[in-house]
Design a protein around this motif. Structure first.
Motif, PDB file in Angstrom:
ATOM      1  N   THR A 125     -17.058  17.053   3.147  1.00  0.00           N
ATOM      2  CA  THR A 125     -16.586  15.878   2.416  1.00  0.00           C
ATOM      3  C   THR A 125     -17.203  15.813   1.022  1.00  0.00           C
ATOM      4  OG1 THR A 125     -16.362  14.666   4.508  1.00  0.00           O
ATOM      5  CG2 THR A 125     -16.377  13.366   2.481  1.00  0.00           C
ATOM      6  N   THR A 126     -18.513  16.071   0.942  1.00  0.00           N
ATOM      7  CA  THR A 126     -19.198  16.064  -0.352  1.00  0.00           C
ATOM      8  C   THR A 126     -18.633  17.137  -1.270  1.00  0.00           C
ATOM      9  OG1 THR A 126     -21.226  15.312   0.751  1.00  0.00           O
ATOM     10  CG2 THR A 126     -21.442  16.185  -1.484  1.00  0.00           C
ATOM     11  N   TYR A 127     -18.422  18.322  -0.719  1.00  0.00           N
ATOM     12  CA  TYR A 127     -17.873  19.430  -1.505  1.00  0.00           C
ATOM     13  C   TYR A 127     -16.460  19.108  -1.985  1.00  0.00           C
ATOM     14  CZ  TYR A 127     -16.566  24.239  -2.691  1.00  0.00           C
ATOM     15  OH  TYR A 127     -16.135  25.367  -3.344  1.00  0.00           O
ATOM     16  N   PHE A 128     -15.685  18.446  -1.142  1.00  0.00           N
ATOM     17  CA  PHE A 128     -14.330  18.062  -1.526  1.00  0.00           C
ATOM     18  C   PHE A 128     -14.353  17.076  -2.688  1.00  0.00           C
ATOM     19  CE2 PHE A 128     -10.364  15.693  -1.105  1.00  0.00           C
ATOM     20  CZ  PHE A 128      -9.445  16.716  -0.949  1.00  0.00           C
ATOM     21  N   VAL A 129     -15.286  16.130  -2.657  1.00  0.00           N
ATOM     22  CA  VAL A 129     -15.436  15.173  -3.763  1.00  0.00           C
ATOM     23  C   VAL A 129     -15.817  15.901  -5.046  1.00  0.00           C
ATOM     24  CG1 VAL A 129     -16.760  13.204  -4.619  1.00  0.00           C
ATOM     25  CG2 VAL A 129     -15.998  13.254  -2.240  1.00  0.00           C
ATOM     26  N   ILE A 130     -16.733  16.852  -4.942  1.00  0.00           N
ATOM     27  CA  ILE A 130     -17.167  17.622  -6.110  1.00  0.00           C
ATOM     28  C   ILE A 130     -15.999  18.411  -6.699  1.00  0.00           C
ATOM     29  CG2 ILE A 130     -18.665  19.511  -6.885  1.00  0.00           C
ATOM     30  CD1 ILE A 130     -20.699  18.588  -4.781  1.00  0.00           C
ATOM     31  N   LEU A 131     -15.134  18.931  -5.827  1.00  0.00           N
ATOM     32  CA  LEU A 131     -14.004  19.718  -6.295  1.00  0.00           C
ATOM     33  C   LEU A 131     -12.933  18.866  -6.953  1.00  0.00           C
ATOM     34  CD1 LEU A 131     -13.414  22.211  -3.321  1.00  0.00           C
ATOM     35  CD2 LEU A 131     -14.252  22.787  -5.600  1.00  0.00           C
ATOM     36  N   THR A 132     -12.710  17.665  -6.456  1.00  0.00           N
ATOM     37  CA  THR A 132     -11.555  16.880  -6.879  1.00  0.00           C
ATOM     38  C   THR A 132     -11.845  15.870  -7.978  1.00  0.00           C
ATOM     39  OG1 THR A 132     -11.961  15.335  -5.045  1.00  0.00           O
ATOM     40  CG2 THR A 132     -10.402  17.128  -4.658  1.00  0.00           C
ATOM     41  N   ARG A 142     -11.114   7.264  -7.372  1.00  0.00           N
ATOM     42  CA  ARG A 142     -10.856   8.650  -6.972  1.00  0.00           C
ATOM     43  C   ARG A 142     -11.939   9.156  -6.028  1.00  0.00           C
ATOM     44  NH1 ARG A 142      -7.088   9.640  -5.686  1.00  0.00           N
ATOM     45  NH2 ARG A 142      -6.275   8.524  -7.486  1.00  0.00           N
ATOM     46  N   ALA A 143     -13.196   8.765  -6.259  1.00  0.00           N
ATOM     47  CA  ALA A 143     -14.272   9.172  -5.354  1.00  0.00           C
ATOM     48  C   ALA A 143     -14.082   8.559  -3.972  1.00  0.00           C
ATOM     49  CB  ALA A 143     -15.630   8.760  -5.942  1.00  0.00           C
ATOM     50  N   MET A 144     -13.700   7.293  -3.912  1.00  0.00           N
ATOM     51  CA  MET A 144     -13.468   6.642  -2.624  1.00  0.00           C
ATOM     52  C   MET A 144     -12.304   7.297  -1.883  1.00  0.00           C
ATOM     53  SD  MET A 144     -13.987   2.640  -3.701  1.00  0.00           S
ATOM     54  CE  MET A 144     -13.525   2.059  -2.073  1.00  0.00           C
ATOM     55  N   THR A 145     -11.248   7.636  -2.608  1.00  0.00           N
ATOM     56  CA  THR A 145     -10.105   8.298  -1.984  1.00  0.00           C
ATOM     57  C   THR A 145     -10.486   9.675  -1.452  1.00  0.00           C
ATOM     58  OG1 THR A 145      -8.589   7.126  -3.471  1.00  0.00           O
ATOM     59  CG2 THR A 145      -7.733   9.067  -2.343  1.00  0.00           C
ATOM     60  N   SER A 146     -11.274  10.426  -2.218  1.00  0.00           N
ATOM     61  CA  SER A 146     -11.695  11.759  -1.787  1.00  0.00           C
ATOM     62  C   SER A 146     -12.633  11.689  -0.582  1.00  0.00           C
ATOM     63  CB  SER A 146     -12.375  12.492  -2.945  1.00  0.00           C
ATOM     64  OG  SER A 146     -11.477  12.687  -4.020  1.00  0.00           O
ATOM     65  N   LEU A 147     -13.503  10.681  -0.569  1.00  0.00           N
ATOM     66  CA  LEU A 147     -14.402  10.522   0.574  1.00  0.00           C
ATOM     67  C   LEU A 147     -13.639  10.158   1.845  1.00  0.00           C
ATOM     68  CD1 LEU A 147     -17.342   8.591  -1.131  1.00  0.00           C
ATOM     69  CD2 LEU A 147     -17.482  10.864  -0.118  1.00  0.00           C
ATOM     70  N   LYS A 148     -12.480   9.524   1.684  1.00  0.00           N
ATOM     71  CA  LYS A 148     -11.671   9.117   2.832  1.00  0.00           C
ATOM     72  C   LYS A 148     -10.501  10.072   3.082  1.00  0.00           C
ATOM     73  CE  LYS A 148     -10.903   5.043   1.131  1.00  0.00           C
ATOM     74  NZ  LYS A 148     -10.383   3.653   0.983  1.00  0.00           N
ATOM     75  N   MET A 149     -10.537  11.258   2.490  1.00  0.00           N
ATOM     76  CA  MET A 149      -9.414  12.169   2.611  1.00  0.00           C
ATOM     77  C   MET A 149      -9.190  12.604   4.053  1.00  0.00           C
ATOM     78  SD  MET A 149      -6.904  13.750   1.421  1.00  0.00           S
ATOM     79  CE  MET A 149      -7.120  13.167  -0.257  1.00  0.00           C
ATOM     80  N   PHE A 150      -7.965  12.467   4.497  1.00  0.00           N
ATOM     81  CA  PHE A 150      -7.604  12.851   5.862  1.00  0.00           C
ATOM     82  C   PHE A 150      -6.213  13.465   5.949  1.00  0.00           C
ATOM     83  CE2 PHE A 150      -5.397  11.725   9.825  1.00  0.00           C
ATOM     84  CZ  PHE A 150      -6.198  12.389  10.743  1.00  0.00           C
ATOM     85  N   ASP A 151      -5.212  12.753   5.423  1.00  0.00           N
ATOM     86  CA  ASP A 151      -3.825  13.105   5.698  1.00  0.00           C
ATOM     87  C   ASP A 151      -3.435  14.488   5.189  1.00  0.00           C
ATOM     88  OD1 ASP A 151      -4.094  12.283   3.100  1.00  0.00           O
ATOM     89  OD2 ASP A 151      -2.769  10.553   3.275  1.00  0.00           O
ATOM     90  N   ILE A 152      -3.788  14.813   3.942  1.00  0.00           N
ATOM     91  CA  ILE A 152      -3.386  16.106   3.379  1.00  0.00           C
ATOM     92  C   ILE A 152      -4.015  17.254   4.147  1.00  0.00           C
ATOM     93  CG2 ILE A 152      -3.619  17.591   1.353  1.00  0.00           C
ATOM     94  CD1 ILE A 152      -3.196  15.161  -0.398  1.00  0.00           C
TER      95      ILE A 152
END
Length: 282
Positions: free
Chosen positions: A58-65, A207-217
């Motif tokens: 999740t942290t890495y995904f936030v860093i990427l996005t 955007r950080a909150m959305t990335s931390l909650k990423m699920f559907d994609i």
């Protein structure tokens, strides 16, 4: 006048939140039976390697996005603010991904990422890159592939928000800068970014909150039998698996509380950073 909104907030948000906290101290059993277990769910969570792996994913995904996505959105907003023909059409085109359902977005990109007949690999072959890239089945590229989709689907919405902030900047600043001989790049860094900082921080937080909650994609693109599933399992995906697949709602509730704490800390840090930025600019 605000009673309908407040009632909905209490019923749909506040009560479920405290109920989730209560459930995190219980262990769910068969036939709806719940057993109090104290902090066992939290002990199990913090001692699980899968939990820490999902936290890192999740942290890495936030860093990427977040950094890349916000920067592209800001640059795009500047171009959309320029006097170009058909800019209204361009604004609508860039905003369209936000209107499309995440399921449709994920399925289209999943086909594009296909290692055999996907348009991305076909394009790479046409320019001489013969090695096939397994975008969503390789553990090294799967999360990156999902991050690209998340950035693509969000830059239009973020660009529109930043565009509204840019349009609120007085043109007199740019006129004075032109008289002093400032180039477009200097105007961007010394006028646009400082003046649009309140909107920019809002976009970063959202955007950080959305990335931390990423699920559907990720859920739609990475199937359960996919060998890259472990490298793309985020906190909310782990919550879904534990709560609705393994039927362990108590443990899943503890995972959600952890996700809430992370989002709260990230938001607090961003608010502190915003205040320091504003104080520095003034």
């Amino acid at each position: 006048m605000i009673a309908p909104t407040m009632i909905g907030l209490v019923i749909l948000n506040i009560i479920p939140f405290f109920e989730t906290i209560r459930m995190s101290f219980y262990k769910s059993g068969s036939f709806g039976k719940w057993t109090f277990c104290g902090i066992d769910n939290y002990i199990k969570m913090f001692s699980s390697s899968g939990f820490w792996r999902s936290t890192w994913n999740t942290t890495y995904f936030v860093i990427l996005t977040v950094p890349i996505g916000v920067f592209i959105s800001l640059v795009l907003a500047v171009f959309l603010n320029a006097k170009i023909k058909g800019r209204t059409i361009f604004r609508a085109i860039y905003f369209l991904p936000m209107v499309v359902a995440p399921t449709a977005v994920a399925m289209v990109w999943k086909w594009m990422y296909n290692s055999e007949y996907g348009i991305i690999n076909n394009f790479l072959r046409s320019i001489g890159i013969s090695n096939t890239i397994n975008w969503i089945t390789n553990s090294k590229t799967a999360l990156l592939a999902c991050a690209i989709v998340a950035i693509w689907s969000a830059i239009g919405y973020d660009a529109i928000l930043l565009l509204s902030g840019i349009q609120s900047i007085s043109k007199s600043y740019y006129e004075a800068a032109k008289i002093d001989g400032a180039s477009g790049i200097k105007q961007f860094f010394h006028i646009t970014i400082p003046m649009v900082s309140p909107t920019l921080f809002f976009v970063i937080i959202m955007r950080a909150m959305t990335s931390l909650k990423m699920f559907d994609i990720i859920y739609m693109m990475i199937e359960e039998r996919n060998p890259a599933i472990r490298s793309t399992e985020t906190i909310l995906m782990l919550f879904y698996k534990e709560s609705f697949v393994n039927n362990n709602q108590g443990y899943g509730s503890a995972i959600v509380i952890w996700a809430f704490l992370i989002i709260g800390v990230v938001t607090l840090v961003q608010f502190i950073g915003q205040k320091k930025w504003v104080n520095y600019e003034t």
